[in-house]
Design an enzyme around this catalytic site. Structure first.
Site, PDB file in Angstrom:
ATOM      1  N   HIS A   1     -25.157 -22.771   3.948  1.00 14.03           N
ATOM      2  CA  HIS A   1     -25.834 -23.755   4.791  1.00 14.03           C
ATOM      3  C   HIS A   1     -25.300 -25.156   4.510  1.00 14.03           C
ATOM      4  CE1 HIS A   1     -28.719 -21.452   6.980  1.00 14.03           C
ATOM      5  NE2 HIS A   1     -29.388 -21.020   5.928  1.00 14.03           N
TER       6      HIS A   1
ATOM      7  N   CYS B   1     -21.877 -24.638   9.145  1.00 16.91           N
ATOM      8  CA  CYS B   1     -22.140 -25.133  10.496  1.00 16.91           C
ATOM      9  C   CYS B   1     -21.811 -26.619  10.616  1.00 16.91           C
ATOM     10  CB  CYS B   1     -23.605 -24.913  10.866  1.00 16.91           C
ATOM     11  SG  CYS B   1     -24.068 -23.179  11.000  1.00 16.91           S
TER      12      CYS B   1
END
Length: 223
Positions: free
Chosen positions: A121, A190
């Site tokens: 993440h 991301c």
């Protein structure tokens, strides 16, 4: 009626603020607590195994099982690596996930050839890859396992690419500049921040492998 509507808007605003606080702060607290516990358990297990006579090398792990610790000294990151990239089982627990399923299956550090591909993440849930955009060629990354330390040197990066572009984690990752088989690492996350629209990619090449019995590599030496 207008007073009631005003109170409802205030209540809704408070609820939204609490949700934002939960996402941006408390998920990090929970994930870091879980990840730190996982790292501690890994080290305890490794120490126990080292005390056992001729403990066999392990090369296969269950989904969600931790098996390594990733060190990124420049970013002060030390995070467990678990098998698979499941959000609930791995990523949302603050760990980094190893691409290990089907067409996305990638190599392990001990393999003599291949690409050790990882996902993490960038925001919330521990955000271990929050600042991987700051990594530059020459920066070291170390993967610590039960049996050895593997040191990689960052070589290149890709600011953004569509999530469907899985060629970036191939054995010889496309776009990396590598042209022949070798021992590589790929970090994926991301981007832009707080979205999952694209993926940011960072690549590196293994430069050192040493048994744990020889101690930590220079990249992990205290300043």
């Amino acid at each position: 009626m207008s007073r009631l509507a005003g109170e409802l808007f205030i209540t809704l605003g408070v609820v939204m603020l609490l949700f934002v606080a939960y996402q941006l702060w408390y998920t990090n607290v929970l994930a870091e607590r879980t990840a730190n516990g996982a790292a501690g358990s890994l080290r305890q297990n490794w120490e126990r195994d080292q005390g056992a006579a001729a403990a066999p090398e392990v090369s296969a792990f269950e989904p969600g099982q931790g098996f390594a610790i990733l060190h990124i000294p420049k970013l002060d990151v030390k995070v467990p690596v678990a098998e698979g990239v499941s959000k609930p089982k791995v990523l949302d627990k603050g760990m980094v996930g190893h691409y290990a399923d089907g067409a996305l299956k990638s190599a392990m550090p001990a393999d003599q050839q291949g690409n050790f591909a990882l996902a993490g993440h960038r925001n919330t849930h521990g955000e271990p890859f929050r600042f991987i955009n700051r990594l530059a060629p020459g920066d070291p990354v170390v993967v610590e396992t039960r049996d050895a330390y593997y040191t990689y040197e960052i070589t290149s990066s890709l600011a953004q690419t569509p999530p469907a572009n899985v060629s970036v984690i191939k054995p010889v990752p496309e776009g990396s500049g590598f042209t022949a088989p070798g021992r590589y690492i790929t970090l994926t996350t991301c981007t832009p921040e707080f979205t999952s629209t694209y993926r940011m990619i960072v690549w590196g090449r293994m430069t050192d492998e040493r048994p744990r019995s020889q101690g930590a590599p220079p990249a992990l030496a205290s300043p």
